[in-house]
Design a protein around this motif. Structure first.
Motif, PDB file in Angstrom:
ATOM      1  N   SER A   1       0.890  -1.309  -0.018  1.00  0.00           N
ATOM      2  CA  SER A   1      -0.053  -0.085  -0.055  1.00  0.00           C
ATOM      3  C   SER A   1       0.915   1.289   0.117  1.00  0.00           C
ATOM      4  CB  SER A   1      -0.973  -0.035   1.174  1.00  0.00           C
ATOM      5  OG  SER A   1      -1.593  -1.329   1.235  1.00  0.00           O
ATOM      6  N   GLY A   2       0.282   2.340  -0.887  1.00  0.00           N
ATOM      7  CA  GLY A   2       1.178   3.461  -0.617  1.00  0.00           C
ATOM      8  C   GLY A   2       0.784   4.370   0.557  1.00  0.00           C
ATOM      9  N   LEU A   3       1.512   5.429   0.643  1.00  0.00           N
ATOM     10  CA  LEU A   3       1.467   6.425   1.679  1.00  0.00           C
ATOM     11  C   LEU A   3      -0.243   6.932   1.934  1.00  0.00           C
ATOM     12  CD1 LEU A   3       4.790   8.255   1.762  1.00  0.00           C
ATOM     13  CD2 LEU A   3       3.714   6.566   3.358  1.00  0.00           C
ATOM     14  N   ASP A   4      -0.961   6.920   0.677  1.00  0.00           N
ATOM     15  CA  ASP A   4      -2.298   7.492   0.889  1.00  0.00           C
ATOM     16  C   ASP A   4      -3.246   6.426   1.448  1.00  0.00           C
ATOM     17  OD1 ASP A   4      -1.817   5.573  -1.263  1.00  0.00           O
ATOM     18  OD2 ASP A   4      -3.505   6.384  -2.543  1.00  0.00           O
ATOM     19  N   GLU A   5      -2.815   5.090   1.531  1.00  0.00           N
ATOM     20  CA  GLU A   5      -3.538   4.249   2.256  1.00  0.00           C
ATOM     21  C   GLU A   5      -2.787   4.254   3.783  1.00  0.00           C
ATOM     22  OE1 GLU A   5      -4.767   0.659   0.386  1.00  0.00           O
ATOM     23  OE2 GLU A   5      -3.458   1.573  -1.220  1.00  0.00           O
ATOM     24  N   VAL A   6      -1.633   4.057   4.037  1.00  0.00           N
ATOM     25  CA  VAL A   6      -0.816   3.779   5.158  1.00  0.00           C
ATOM     26  C   VAL A   6      -1.222   5.202   6.158  1.00  0.00           C
ATOM     27  CG1 VAL A   6       1.403   4.018   6.412  1.00  0.00           C
ATOM     28  CG2 VAL A   6       0.882   2.723   4.212  1.00  0.00           C
ATOM     29  N   HIS A   7      -1.308   6.234   5.623  1.00  0.00           N
ATOM     30  CA  HIS A   7      -1.563   7.410   6.542  1.00  0.00           C
ATOM     31  C   HIS A   7      -2.787   7.671   7.291  1.00  0.00           C
ATOM     32  CE1 HIS A   7       1.959  10.071   4.452  1.00  0.00           C
ATOM     33  NE2 HIS A   7       2.313   9.684   5.591  1.00  0.00           N
ATOM     34  N   PRO A   8      -4.074   7.334   6.493  1.00  0.00           N
ATOM     35  CA  PRO A   8      -5.226   7.074   7.089  1.00  0.00           C
ATOM     36  C   PRO A   8      -5.304   6.037   8.080  1.00  0.00           C
ATOM     37  CG  PRO A   8      -5.594   7.549   4.741  1.00  0.00           C
ATOM     38  CD  PRO A   8      -4.005   7.159   4.883  1.00  0.00           C
ATOM     39  N   ALA A   9      -4.849   5.059   7.651  1.00  0.00           N
ATOM     40  CA  ALA A   9      -4.867   3.749   8.399  1.00  0.00           C
ATOM     41  C   ALA A   9      -4.071   4.021   9.835  1.00  0.00           C
ATOM     42  CB  ALA A   9      -4.159   2.613   8.136  1.00  0.00           C
TER      43      ALA A   9
ATOM     44  N   ILE B   1      -2.805  13.552  10.361  1.00  0.00           N
ATOM     45  CA  ILE B   1      -1.507  13.662  10.151  1.00  0.00           C
ATOM     46  C   ILE B   1      -1.127  14.927   9.053  1.00  0.00           C
ATOM     47  CG2 ILE B   1       0.647  12.521   8.884  1.00  0.00           C
ATOM     48  CD1 ILE B   1      -0.160   9.891   9.338  1.00  0.00           C
ATOM     49  N   LEU B   2      -0.269  15.887   9.664  1.00  0.00           N
ATOM     50  CA  LEU B   2       0.029  17.122   8.909  1.00  0.00           C
ATOM     51  C   LEU B   2       1.656  16.969   8.408  1.00  0.00           C
ATOM     52  CD1 LEU B   2      -1.304  19.963   8.502  1.00  0.00           C
ATOM     53  CD2 LEU B   2       0.272  20.706  10.398  1.00  0.00           C
ATOM     54  N   LEU B   3       1.839  17.229   7.203  1.00  0.00           N
ATOM     55  CA  LEU B   3       3.217  16.975   6.612  1.00  0.00           C
ATOM     56  C   LEU B   3       3.533  18.380   6.078  1.00  0.00           C
ATOM     57  CD1 LEU B   3       3.119  13.848   4.468  1.00  0.00           C
ATOM     58  CD2 LEU B   3       3.537  14.219   6.989  1.00  0.00           C
ATOM     59  N   LYS B   4       4.798  18.861   6.193  1.00  0.00           N
ATOM     60  CA  LYS B   4       5.434  19.942   5.746  1.00  0.00           C
ATOM     61  C   LYS B   4       6.000  19.612   4.293  1.00  0.00           C
ATOM     62  CE  LYS B   4       8.251  24.137   6.781  1.00  0.00           C
ATOM     63  NZ  LYS B   4       9.255  24.626   7.832  1.00  0.00           N
ATOM     64  N   ARG B   5       5.379  20.495   3.356  1.00  0.00           N
ATOM     65  CA  ARG B   5       5.848  20.011   1.850  1.00  0.00           C
ATOM     66  C   ARG B   5       6.197  21.494   1.223  1.00  0.00           C
ATOM     67  NH1 ARG B   5       1.571  15.590  -0.088  1.00  0.00           N
ATOM     68  NH2 ARG B   5       2.422  13.954   0.914  1.00  0.00           N
TER      69      ARG B   5
ATOM     70  N   ALA C   1       6.581   3.066  10.134  1.00  0.00           N
ATOM     71  CA  ALA C   1       5.432   2.447   9.156  1.00  0.00           C
ATOM     72  C   ALA C   1       5.439   3.292   7.866  1.00  0.00           C
ATOM     73  CB  ALA C   1       3.914   2.304   9.527  1.00  0.00           C
ATOM     74  N   ALA C   2       5.379   4.546   8.156  1.00  0.00           N
ATOM     75  CA  ALA C   2       5.497   5.374   6.975  1.00  0.00           C
ATOM     76  C   ALA C   2       6.931   5.320   5.848  1.00  0.00           C
ATOM     77  CB  ALA C   2       5.120   6.908   7.252  1.00  0.00           C
ATOM     78  N   ALA C   3       7.792   5.363   6.728  1.00  0.00           N
ATOM     79  CA  ALA C   3       9.139   5.150   6.239  1.00  0.00           C
ATOM     80  C   ALA C   3       9.209   3.915   5.225  1.00  0.00           C
ATOM     81  CB  ALA C   3      10.397   5.185   7.053  1.00  0.00           C
ATOM     82  N   ALA C   4       8.680   2.818   6.020  1.00  0.00           N
ATOM     83  CA  ALA C   4       8.896   1.422   5.052  1.00  0.00           C
ATOM     84  C   ALA C   4       8.010   1.499   3.930  1.00  0.00           C
ATOM     85  CB  ALA C   4       8.255   0.253   6.251  1.00  0.00           C
ATOM     86  N   ALA C   5       6.528   2.071   4.047  1.00  0.00           N
ATOM     87  CA  ALA C   5       5.697   2.290   3.095  1.00  0.00           C
ATOM     88  C   ALA C   5       6.424   3.028   1.743  1.00  0.00           C
ATOM     89  CB  ALA C   5       4.401   2.863   3.465  1.00  0.00           C
ATOM     90  N   SER C   6       7.229   4.149   2.469  1.00  0.00           N
ATOM     91  CA  SER C   6       7.611   5.008   1.178  1.00  0.00           C
ATOM     92  C   SER C   6       8.911   4.439   0.496  1.00  0.00           C
ATOM     93  CB  SER C   6       8.193   6.268   1.933  1.00  0.00           C
ATOM     94  OG  SER C   6       9.368   6.157   2.792  1.00  0.00           O
ATOM     95  N   ARG C   7       9.484   3.450   1.226  1.00  0.00           N
ATOM     96  CA  ARG C   7      10.752   2.638   0.681  1.00  0.00           C
ATOM     97  C   ARG C   7      10.186   1.419  -0.036  1.00  0.00           C
ATOM     98  NH1 ARG C   7      13.189   4.580   5.442  1.00  0.00           N
ATOM     99  NH2 ARG C   7      13.039   2.397   6.138  1.00  0.00           N
ATOM    100  N   GLY C   8       8.805   0.891   0.075  1.00  0.00           N
ATOM    101  CA  GLY C   8       8.366  -0.144  -0.625  1.00  0.00           C
ATOM    102  C   GLY C   8       8.847  -1.391   0.500  1.00  0.00           C
ATOM    103  N   GLU C   9       9.061  -1.418   1.685  1.00  0.00           N
ATOM    104  CA  GLU C   9       9.619  -2.508   2.360  1.00  0.00           C
ATOM    105  C   GLU C   9       8.331  -3.499   2.528  1.00  0.00           C
ATOM    106  OE1 GLU C   9      11.530  -1.013   5.854  1.00  0.00           O
ATOM    107  OE2 GLU C   9      12.951  -0.079   4.881  1.00  0.00           O
TER     108      GLU C   9
END
Length: 244
Positions: free
Chosen positions: A33-41, A58-62, A171-179
């Protein structure tokens, strides 16, 4: 897990075994799953694990701007919107100051008076906590927790929130790297000394060694994970355990 639409759903109405929630998050990452699914979870998991948490975001700085990438409901989204508009609040400070932020009762005192006034008048939120999220050692955002009950965010709730935020970062780091799930579990395991985590909790919360160890031990029992794993989560957050 999907983002909840209703403002009325309360964490108090949900009883979930913490290890089952973490296992579910690991499965979501494992499934690619991508971050668009991991973040809501992650947001929904926070309402299940942290006592008194009714809403989360979850608030991110971009590129210098704060962006809400996930929220359990309209209330959490509204709080983030207020913070962006006012440019103050626990979510922003958690990112910029790299420390946990907590406000158990907005009706008694707030270090963000303008925001507190808006929340008391326009939302059911009466308490807030915010913890920075890290990906690959870079501060990227904050996990924001909101309670409709004044004083619900006590020391125990804060302790659980720290573990949740640490897990969320991994979890977010793992999802972003596809682990996969194996990589996620390995990342969560710790070789850090329990004594270091105990020392951090003692200094930052003005508690004795017995109480600090009890915080770790209770978290270990609640989450059904090794004490050393709990210690790593505290150390990974640089011991920023909020003082209540």
């Amino acid at each position: 897990m999907t983002t909840r639409e209703s403002d009325d759903v309360s964490a108090a109405d949900t009883t979930v075994e913490p290890r089952a929630v973490f296992a579910n998050l690991a499965d979501i990452v494992y499934q690619g799953s991508g971050l668009d699914e991991v973040h809501p979870a992650i947001c929904i998991a926070a309402t299940m694990i942290v006592p008194g948490c009714d809403h989360a975001s979850i608030l991110l700085k971009r590129k210098g701007e704060y962006v809400t990438v996930a929220a359990t409901d309209a209330v959490a989204q509204r709080v983030d919107d207020f913070e962006r508009e006012i440019r103050e609040g626990p979510c922003v400070d958690a990112i910029e100051e790299e420390s946990a932020q907590i406000e158990p009762d907005l009706g008694t005192f707030s270090q963000w008076p303008t925001l507190a006034k808006r929340l008391l008048a326009e939302t059911p939120v009466r308490g807030m906590m915010a913890f920075r999220l890290m990906v690959d050692q870079h501060k990227v955002g904050a996990l924001n927790l909101f309670s409709d009950t004044p004083g619900a965010f006590d020391t125990d709730a804060a302790g659980r929130a720290i573990i949740m935020a640490s897990f969320a970062s991994v979890a977010a780091a793992a999802a972003s790297r596809g682990e996969d799930a194996l990589g996620l579990r390995s990342a969560l395991q710790s070789n850090r000394e329990i004594g270091k985590a105990v020392g951090m909790l003692m200094v930052l919360n003005d508690i004795d060694e017995e109480r600090a160890f009890e915080v770790l031990r209770r978290s270990s029992q609640d989450f059904n994970i090794k004490l050393t794993d709990v210690a790593k989560a505290v150390i990974a957050s640089r011991g920023k355990h909020p003082t209540l």
